[in-house]
Write a protein that holds these residues in place. Sequence first.
Motif, PDB file in Angstrom:
ATOM      1  N   ALA A   1      -5.558  -2.383 -22.887  1.00 44.73           N
ATOM      2  CA  ALA A   1      -6.732  -2.508 -21.995  1.00 44.73           C
ATOM      3  C   ALA A   1      -6.292  -2.982 -20.618  1.00 44.73           C
ATOM      4  O   ALA A   1      -6.684  -2.425 -19.587  1.00 44.73           O
ATOM      5  N   CYS A   2      -5.432  -3.984 -20.608  1.00 42.23           N
ATOM      6  CA  CYS A   2      -4.980  -4.530 -19.314  1.00 42.23           C
ATOM      7  C   CYS A   2      -4.168  -3.495 -18.545  1.00 42.23           C
ATOM      8  O   CYS A   2      -4.301  -3.376 -17.318  1.00 42.23           O
ATOM      9  N   GLU A   3      -3.387  -2.701 -19.252  1.00 45.51           N
ATOM     10  CA  GLU A   3      -2.615  -1.662 -18.551  1.00 45.51           C
ATOM     11  C   GLU A   3      -3.558  -0.638 -17.906  1.00 45.51           C
ATOM     12  O   GLU A   3      -3.385  -0.227 -16.766  1.00 45.51           O
ATOM     13  N   GLN A   4      -4.597  -0.265 -18.644  1.00 44.97           N
ATOM     14  CA  GLN A   4      -5.589   0.674 -18.078  1.00 44.97           C
ATOM     15  C   GLN A   4      -6.224   0.096 -16.811  1.00 44.97           C
ATOM     16  O   GLN A   4      -6.324   0.752 -15.780  1.00 44.97           O
ATOM     17  N   ILE A   5      -6.608  -1.174 -16.915  1.00 44.34           N
ATOM     18  CA  ILE A   5      -7.322  -1.797 -15.797  1.00 44.34           C
ATOM     19  C   ILE A   5      -6.397  -1.943 -14.595  1.00 44.34           C
ATOM     20  O   ILE A   5      -6.753  -1.583 -13.462  1.00 44.34           O
ATOM     21  N   LEU A   6      -5.178  -2.422 -14.827  1.00 47.77           N
ATOM     22  CA  LEU A   6      -4.254  -2.630 -13.699  1.00 47.77           C
ATOM     23  C   LEU A   6      -3.845  -1.300 -13.075  1.00 47.77           C
ATOM     24  O   LEU A   6      -3.705  -1.198 -11.851  1.00 47.77           O
ATOM     25  N   GLN A   7      -3.720  -0.261 -13.909  1.00 48.45           N
ATOM     26  CA  GLN A   7      -3.396   1.054 -13.340  1.00 48.45           C
ATOM     27  C   GLN A   7      -4.503   1.479 -12.391  1.00 48.45           C
ATOM     28  O   GLN A   7      -4.256   1.957 -11.276  1.00 48.45           O
ATOM     29  N   MET A   8      -5.739   1.257 -12.804  1.00 49.21           N
ATOM     30  CA  MET A   8      -6.891   1.617 -11.954  1.00 49.21           C
ATOM     31  C   MET A   8      -6.886   0.775 -10.676  1.00 49.21           C
ATOM     32  O   MET A   8      -7.060   1.301  -9.574  1.00 49.21           O
ATOM     33  N   VAL A   9      -6.666  -0.532 -10.835  1.00 52.14           N
ATOM     34  CA  VAL A   9      -6.699  -1.437  -9.672  1.00 52.14           C
ATOM     35  C   VAL A   9      -5.636  -1.037  -8.659  1.00 52.14           C
ATOM     36  O   VAL A   9      -5.916  -0.822  -7.479  1.00 52.14           O
ATOM     37  N   TYR A  10      -4.413  -0.875  -9.119  1.00 49.27           N
ATOM     38  CA  TYR A  10      -3.318  -0.581  -8.175  1.00 49.27           C
ATOM     39  C   TYR A  10      -3.439   0.830  -7.603  1.00 49.27           C
ATOM     40  O   TYR A  10      -3.189   1.054  -6.421  1.00 49.27           O
ATOM     41  N   ASP A  11      -3.885   1.797  -8.429  1.00 48.24           N
ATOM     42  CA  ASP A  11      -4.108   3.152  -7.873  1.00 48.24           C
ATOM     43  C   ASP A  11      -5.165   3.089  -6.769  1.00 48.24           C
ATOM     44  O   ASP A  11      -5.009   3.656  -5.696  1.00 48.24           O
ATOM     45  N   GLY A  12      -6.232   2.345  -7.069  1.00 48.07           N
ATOM     46  CA  GLY A  12      -7.322   2.255  -6.078  1.00 48.07           C
ATOM     47  C   GLY A  12      -6.847   1.597  -4.799  1.00 48.07           C
ATOM     48  O   GLY A  12      -7.098   2.099  -3.693  1.00 48.07           O
ATOM     49  N   LEU A  13      -6.114   0.517  -4.922  1.00 49.02           N
ATOM     50  CA  LEU A  13      -5.693  -0.225  -3.724  1.00 49.02           C
ATOM     51  C   LEU A  13      -4.603   0.517  -2.965  1.00 49.02           C
ATOM     52  O   LEU A  13      -4.590   0.544  -1.735  1.00 49.02           O
ATOM     53  N   GLU A  14      -3.712   1.179  -3.703  1.00 55.03           N
ATOM     54  CA  GLU A  14      -2.635   1.918  -3.013  1.00 55.03           C
ATOM     55  C   GLU A  14      -3.179   3.099  -2.215  1.00 55.03           C
ATOM     56  O   GLU A  14      -2.613   3.489  -1.209  1.00 55.03           O
ATOM     57  N   GLN A  15      -4.308   3.677  -2.690  1.00 55.77           N
ATOM     58  CA  GLN A  15      -4.872   4.838  -1.972  1.00 55.77           C
ATOM     59  C   GLN A  15      -5.830   4.409  -0.861  1.00 55.77           C
ATOM     60  O   GLN A  15      -6.368   5.227  -0.128  1.00 55.77           O
ATOM     61  N   HIS A  16      -6.064   3.072  -0.782  1.00 60.01           N
ATOM     62  CA  HIS A  16      -7.050   2.623   0.209  1.00 60.01           C
ATOM     63  C   HIS A  16      -6.527   2.836   1.623  1.00 60.01           C
ATOM     64  O   HIS A  16      -5.332   2.668   1.881  1.00 60.01           O
ATOM     65  N   ARG A  17      -7.408   3.259   2.533  1.00 56.08           N
ATOM     66  CA  ARG A  17      -7.010   3.476   3.924  1.00 56.08           C
ATOM     67  C   ARG A  17      -7.662   2.389   4.779  1.00 56.08           C
ATOM     68  O   ARG A  17      -8.831   2.488   5.136  1.00 56.08           O
ATOM     69  N   GLU A  18      -6.901   1.361   5.066  1.00 49.88           N
ATOM     70  CA  GLU A  18      -7.416   0.235   5.855  1.00 49.88           C
ATOM     71  C   GLU A  18      -7.941   0.732   7.208  1.00 49.88           C
ATOM     72  O   GLU A  18      -7.332   1.617   7.805  1.00 49.88           O
ATOM     73  N   GLY A  19      -9.077   0.220   7.614  1.00 50.77           N
ATOM     74  CA  GLY A  19      -9.568   0.562   8.964  1.00 50.77           C
ATOM     75  C   GLY A  19     -10.116   1.972   9.072  1.00 50.77           C
ATOM     76  O   GLY A  19     -10.273   2.514  10.154  1.00 50.77           O
TER      77      GLY A  19
END
Length: 703
Positions: free
Chosen positions: A278-296
């Motif tokens: 479960a934690c691997e699923q959640i962290l994969q989602m969190v890091y994928d989401g944050l890595e694709q984020h475009r600041e500004g």
Amino acid sequence: MEKEKIRQLVSQMTLEEKAGLCSGDGPWKTKAVERLGIPQMWMSDGPHGLRKQENYAEKPDINDSLPAVSFPSECAMAASWDRELLRETAGWLGRESQVRDVHCVLGPGVNIKRSPLCGRNFEYLSEDPYLAGELGAAYVQGVQSEGVGACVKHYLANSQEKRRYWNSSEVDERTLRDIYLPAFETVVKKAKPMAVMASYNKINGTYATESRDRLVDLLRGEWGYDGCVMSDWGATHNRQKAVGAGCALTMPGEPKTDHEIVTAVQAGVLEEARVDEACEQILQMVYDGLEQHREGAKIDYEAEHEAVRIAEEQSAVLLKNEDGILPLKKGSRVAVIGCLAKEPRYQGGGSSHVCAIRVSTPYEALEALGELELTYADGYPKITTRRSLTSADFETTRVFAADYAPDEALIKEAVALAKDADTVLIFAGLPEDMETEGDDRDEMCLPDDQNALIREILKVQPNAVVVLQNGSPVELPWAEDVKGILELYLGGEAVGEAAADLLTGKVSPSGRLPESFPFRLEDNPSYLFYTGTGAKVEYREGVYVGYRYYETKKMPVRYPFGYGLSYSTFSYSDLKVSREVLRPGETLEVSVRVKNTGSVAAAEVVQLYVGCRKCEVLRPVRELKGFDKVCLQPGEEKEVRFTLDERAFSYWECDKNAYLMAPGSFAVQIGKNAHEILLEHPVTCENPDNAPAKSKVEVVMYG
Ligand code: GLC
């Protein structure tokens, strides 16, 4: 982030930290783990625009969110039958999410429309799993092409709102596999959504959030899904059962029950490996989401508004156009009747509700065009919304058409205007109180005051056009007596400009119904069983949902699935198939030519059905297995091509626990809609060894 790094990170977490990660931080974020520098990610509704709530703690009002562009609802967008349009339009939602620092959009909803009464039909795509799956996948591809995740929902068999938190959808396996699962399968395989949302209800007695057979064996084992499964908000009833069943993330945050996971592991009731997964699923989602984020990130809201106008223009469905009453003639005297012309209903109620940046109204837009001599009257009392998911008496408040009593004075005023006009436009539709998340309708009719108004106007003015704003089918008792009907559905914030452009012919309507409009509610196949009794609802109509029922029973409907008119006309020719006998493992190429035989540019939706002529297996008389929308100039002709695999001819064979192409006589059918077949070509299916069909849905990643 690479899976190995995720695993290492999880291996450094204490059991308490892992248990905490398996539920959110409040309603919209995942939990951080400060000690290990694990950040949070933000998710927000919803399918029809961004409902980001910042000060939800102080003001837990479901309708309080940051200003956002309001998109045509899914019920409208589905009527476009246009994958590319869904991708492009959903791409804007992705871009807007980047601006608002949202990493995952909670949508689309792809639940099948089993009954016209479902309060959330406006938030779903179709009664047909193929159309719902294709368009749902395009939506996810669009959002995710902008580096923002999408969360397909509500998995599974969540086709009513009454008693949604605890009722059990009692559905046989074939019906699940042929009707209620395929849209999710297509979305998961074709678009790989960041997340899947497990629904509130039970499936055959087990909560969706506790159904390991559906959340792990099917979703991950059969379909190869490797994203994150989260619960619907409040859908987890037992934390350790949920984690054990593959529902990794419980939303919203439930810190008070995090310890239950710790206790269950320590007592040997729950394997720690399940918590780690479960934690691997959640962290994969969190890091994928944050890595694709475009600041500004920035966005041009005006350009986005234009995009949703175009989307609505391509979605509205012209249901009737007698004597060429539409498009409206320049310089004509038009009486605009109905409050919905000045206060349009452009979105649904509940978690998909957004605070629209600016809403155009049909009356203003028609006035701004400056082509018509307009008069206006309300016709019926202003529509107020008295119910909201967060209001205490929501569950006990019933709203019926009779609650909207005709106002004789308003009708009289409207009739007088209509009488003097060349054409009367009557804006009608469903109030938000009658169809919303959290409840289902009890009837399929429009409010009494609107039907009374239409009847009175028709006594003095035959040149009448009704413009509808509703999220699901309605009974149209006056349909034979009006000359025009335009279905806008819930058209988003640009509904006014779109309606004006369609009514004056700037754009030819090209929408097609993604659901059947029966003459009356009682004709609907789920009618006798809908919402069920107590905590069970039986899907006793089986695979005979929507047109699958009406066409197989040869039951006439008001307007069939796939129906819609245009300001132009089209002809079809040269239907060809690459083979007349199909065997397991083979594919069938189909081509057909379509020509614009009218005088205006217009788009046509070419619909491909697989018809069953003679087969040992009980199955619907035809099923949609392909569609393509083509834009054609007057006189222009195009060839449209499809590829069918054996899955298109298959059904779920419970004895084999697999999809099976049963031998028999079928036909490839080109339909104007599910009822009107224009061309067909016989195809024989052979399967001497009864070989299971490979459930192949090509994984086409967008962008
Ligand atoms: C709601 C809805 C779901 C939504 C979620 C968050 O109850 O069922 O569609 O995304 O909660 O608002």
